[in-house]
Design a protein around this motif. Structure first.
Motif, mmCIF file in Angstrom:
data_model
loop_
_atom_site.group_PDB
_atom_site.id
_atom_site.type_symbol
_atom_site.label_atom_id
_atom_site.label_comp_id
_atom_site.label_asym_id
_atom_site.label_seq_id
_atom_site.Cartn_x
_atom_site.Cartn_y
_atom_site.Cartn_z
ATOM 1 N N PHE A 1 169.377 -34.568 103.450
ATOM 2 C CA PHE A 1 168.133 -35.670 103.417
ATOM 3 C C PHE A 1 167.131 -35.286 102.441
ATOM 4 O O PHE A 1 166.569 -36.111 101.915
ATOM 5 N N ALA A 2 166.608 -33.879 102.636
ATOM 6 C CA ALA A 2 165.384 -33.406 101.920
ATOM 7 C C ALA A 2 165.864 -33.591 100.316
ATOM 8 O O ALA A 2 165.251 -33.951 99.613
ATOM 9 N N LEU A 3 167.124 -33.250 100.026
ATOM 10 C CA LEU A 3 167.596 -33.426 98.498
ATOM 11 C C LEU A 3 167.571 -34.942 98.340
ATOM 12 O O LEU A 3 167.206 -35.245 96.944
ATOM 13 N N VAL A 4 168.090 -35.560 98.979
ATOM 14 C CA VAL A 4 167.935 -37.139 98.713
ATOM 15 C C VAL A 4 166.424 -37.737 98.455
ATOM 16 O O VAL A 4 166.113 -38.420 97.309
ATOM 17 N N ILE A 5 165.621 -37.290 99.280
ATOM 18 C CA ILE A 5 164.218 -37.619 98.996
ATOM 19 C C ILE A 5 163.821 -37.096 97.653
ATOM 20 O O ILE A 5 163.082 -37.740 96.810
ATOM 21 N N PHE A 6 164.173 -35.867 97.518
ATOM 22 C CA PHE A 6 163.565 -35.126 96.138
ATOM 23 C C PHE A 6 164.284 -35.831 94.907
ATOM 24 O O PHE A 6 163.489 -36.047 93.893
ATOM 25 N N TYR A 7 165.509 -36.158 94.745
ATOM 26 C CA TYR A 7 166.088 -36.827 93.793
ATOM 27 C C TYR A 7 165.665 -38.213 93.730
ATOM 28 O O TYR A 7 165.643 -38.834 92.559
ATOM 29 N N ASN A 8 165.297 -38.868 94.803
ATOM 30 C CA ASN A 8 164.552 -40.229 94.751
ATOM 31 C C ASN A 8 163.396 -40.047 93.756
ATOM 32 O O ASN A 8 163.070 -40.879 93.087
ATOM 33 N N LEU A 9 162.545 -39.177 94.452
ATOM 34 C CA LEU A 9 161.151 -39.186 93.633
ATOM 35 C C LEU A 9 161.393 -38.542 92.065
ATOM 36 O O LEU A 9 160.565 -39.105 91.303
ATOM 37 N N LYS A 10 162.427 -37.869 91.918
ATOM 38 C CA LYS A 10 162.579 -37.339 90.592
ATOM 39 C C LYS A 10 163.179 -38.386 89.703
ATOM 40 O O LYS A 10 162.645 -38.527 88.390
ATOM 41 N N VAL A 11 163.818 -39.233 89.988
ATOM 42 C CA VAL A 11 164.673 -40.107 89.292
ATOM 43 C C VAL A 11 163.845 -41.425 89.204
ATOM 44 O O VAL A 11 163.604 -41.844 87.979
ATOM 45 N N LYS A 12 163.328 -41.901 90.284
ATOM 46 C CA LYS A 12 162.514 -43.304 90.309
ATOM 47 C C LYS A 12 161.187 -42.997 90.049
ATOM 48 O O LYS A 12 160.558 -44.034 89.868
ATOM 49 N N GLY A 13 160.629 -41.660 90.446
ATOM 50 C CA GLY A 13 159.272 -41.622 90.283
ATOM 51 C C GLY A 13 158.714 -41.973 91.784
ATOM 52 O O GLY A 13 159.127 -42.814 92.441
ATOM 53 N N PRO A 14 157.499 -41.294 91.846
ATOM 54 C CA PRO A 14 156.599 -41.867 93.401
ATOM 55 C C PRO A 14 156.634 -43.366 93.279
ATOM 56 O O PRO A 14 156.732 -43.795 94.640
ATOM 57 N N VAL A 15 156.166 -43.927 92.257
ATOM 58 C CA VAL A 15 155.784 -45.299 92.351
ATOM 59 C C VAL A 15 157.063 -46.215 92.459
ATOM 60 O O VAL A 15 157.226 -47.160 93.541
ATOM 61 N N GLY A 16 158.265 -45.733 91.895
ATOM 62 C CA GLY A 16 159.639 -46.478 92.121
ATOM 63 C C GLY A 16 160.219 -46.256 93.391
ATOM 64 O O GLY A 16 160.766 -47.017 93.997
ATOM 65 N N TYR A 17 159.853 -45.054 94.023
ATOM 66 C CA TYR A 17 160.255 -44.799 95.425
ATOM 67 C C TYR A 17 159.546 -45.640 96.471
ATOM 68 O O TYR A 17 160.159 -46.071 97.224
ATOM 69 N N VAL A 18 158.175 -45.881 96.177
ATOM 70 C CA VAL A 18 157.410 -46.544 97.068
ATOM 71 C C VAL A 18 158.004 -48.184 96.973
ATOM 72 O O VAL A 18 158.085 -48.665 98.050
ATOM 73 N N LYS A 19 158.223 -48.437 95.674
ATOM 74 C CA LYS A 19 158.754 -50.002 95.362
ATOM 75 C C LYS A 19 159.940 -49.992 96.189
ATOM 76 O O LYS A 19 160.257 -51.369 96.615
ATOM 77 N N MET A 20 160.791 -49.080 96.439
ATOM 78 C CA MET A 20 161.925 -49.317 96.999
ATOM 79 C C MET A 20 161.859 -49.685 98.571
ATOM 80 O O MET A 20 162.512 -50.629 99.277
ATOM 81 N N PHE A 21 160.842 -49.119 99.142
ATOM 82 C CA PHE A 21 160.412 -49.497 100.501
ATOM 83 C C PHE A 21 159.860 -50.906 100.439
ATOM 84 O O PHE A 21 159.823 -51.870 101.556
ATOM 85 N N LEU A 22 158.891 -51.250 99.699
ATOM 86 C CA LEU A 22 158.183 -52.619 99.586
ATOM 87 C C LEU A 22 159.035 -53.707 99.162
ATOM 88 O O LEU A 22 158.914 -54.542 99.948
ATOM 89 N N PHE A 23 160.214 -53.712 98.573
ATOM 90 C CA PHE A 23 160.754 -54.755 97.816
ATOM 91 C C PHE A 23 162.307 -55.081 98.060
ATOM 92 O O PHE A 23 162.900 -55.705 97.767
ATOM 93 N N HIS A 24 162.700 -53.988 98.787
ATOM 94 C CA HIS A 24 164.230 -53.921 99.235
ATOM 95 C C HIS A 24 164.413 -53.934 100.723
ATOM 96 O O HIS A 24 163.525 -53.477 101.564
ATOM 97 N N PRO A 25 165.252 -54.687 100.967
ATOM 98 C CA PRO A 25 166.147 -55.554 100.325
ATOM 99 C C PRO A 25 165.798 -57.158 100.179
ATOM 100 O O PRO A 25 166.505 -57.723 99.561
ATOM 101 N N PHE A 26 164.826 -57.606 100.546
ATOM 102 C CA PHE A 26 164.463 -59.136 100.695
ATOM 103 C C PHE A 26 163.458 -59.626 99.668
ATOM 104 O O PHE A 26 163.038 -60.801 99.686
ATOM 105 N N GLY A 27 163.053 -58.855 98.786
ATOM 106 C CA GLY A 27 161.919 -59.056 97.787
ATOM 107 C C GLY A 27 160.603 -59.204 98.122
ATOM 108 O O GLY A 27 160.407 -58.705 99.372
ATOM 109 N N LYS A 28 159.764 -59.567 97.298
ATOM 110 C CA LYS A 28 158.145 -59.474 97.546
ATOM 111 C C LYS A 28 157.498 -60.261 98.606
ATOM 112 O O LYS A 28 156.558 -59.885 99.084
#
Length: 294
Positions: free
Chosen positions: A168-195
């Motif tokens: 799980f720590a690796l999952v979080i690390f690569y989420n932040l690395k690939v998506k970036g901090p902003v992209g990772y936060v957006k995943m929580f805000l707009f997934h799965p039902f939109g804005k």
């Protein structure tokens, strides 16, 4: 599996309690149990020791195979290792649409082999390792009183959770690395039902993320704990009658052998499947972390 005829408790309840008690540092000195289901103050020496010994064995065998690699005349162990590598790479190619992170292959192979061998300890006669450790404790180190040792690391909740939290720590690390901090936060805000449903999205995504280590750990722990219990019950077929030696006792031995053999054959499928599932879910979760979208 057969239980050895020793000074182990022959009362079924005492026998089960003895075999389900860990060699634990930081546990209650009277009950030998932790105060909570998850207690970070407790250190399970038996699970850590067995996991370490198996890891050393894996490293030693891999080192020996690596020293004697021969493309023209491969040994049986080399053929087995190459088949396992191809199998793992096939699972990775099915998940990753692009070239996978070079860490994923070695990690997945290590997880599969390590989990399988830790599970495989459950096929060793249920009393053999605990009695050996007890004999060493009493005769070599002079320990008084009962010596507790649970030989199957994955039947202790701590070992599966430790591996699951590492993944799980690796999952979080690569989420932040690939998506970036902003992209990772957006995943929580707009997934799965939109804005328009941000509060619901946060709750749903949190549940989804927390379910990842829980699904990894609890599935493995539950299956191995159940398998351990069945082997203890099979051992009790003879142990509970050991105090009355007569011709009737002989009838229990064939039943115990048949039951142990049948469950062992089935359990081989269980331990292999659990190692495979842990590996595949690790690849899937890391694959999801490497995508730019969710």
């Amino acid at each position: 599996m057969s239980a050895a005829e020793t000074s182990q408790p022959v009362n079924p309840v005492e026998y089960m309690q003895h075999h389900l008690t860990d060699w634990c540092i930081g546990c209650d000195p009277k009950t030998h149990q932790t105060s909570n289901i998850i207690d970070f103050h407790a250190f399970f020496v038996d699970s850590w020791l067995m996991g370490l010994l198996i890891a050393i064995l894996i490293g030693f065998v891999a080192w020996r195979i690596g020293r004697s690699l021969d493309a023209d005349n491969p040994t049986g162990m080399q053929n087995l290792l190459e088949a396992m590598v191809e199998f793992v790479n096939g699972q990775i190619k099915d998940v990753f649409t692009s070239r996978a992170n070079p860490l994923i292959g070695p990690l997945a192979l290590t997880i599969f082999v390590w989990v399988f061998l830790m599970n495989f300890v459950d096929l060793i006669p249920v009393d053999l390792i605990p009695l050996t450790v007890a004999w060493i404790g009493h005769h070599v180190f002079g320990v008084e009183g009962p010596v507790y040792f649970r030989a199957v690391p994955t039947a202790n909740l701590g070992a599966p959770f430790g591996m699951a939290l590492t993944v799980f720590a690796l999952v979080i690390f690569y989420n932040l690395k690939v998506k970036g901090p902003v992209g990772y936060v957006k995943m929580f805000l707009f997934h799965p039902f939109g804005k328009y449903l941000v509060p619901v999205n946060i709750v749903m995504t949190l549940i989804e993320e927390i379910a990842k280590p829980l699904s990894l750990a609890l599935r493995l722990f539950g299956n191995m704990f159940a398998g351990e219990l069945v082997f203890m019950l099979i051992a009790l077929l003879v142990l509970t009658h050991a105090d009355t030696l007569n011709w009737g006792l002989l009838g229990w031995y064939p039943l115990q052998i048949l039951a142990g053999l049948g469950w062992s054959i089935f359990h081989i499928l269980v331990i292999s499947l659990q190692a495979f599932i842990f590996m595949v879910l690790t690849i899937v979760y890391l694959g999801m972390a490497h995508t730019s979208d969710h």
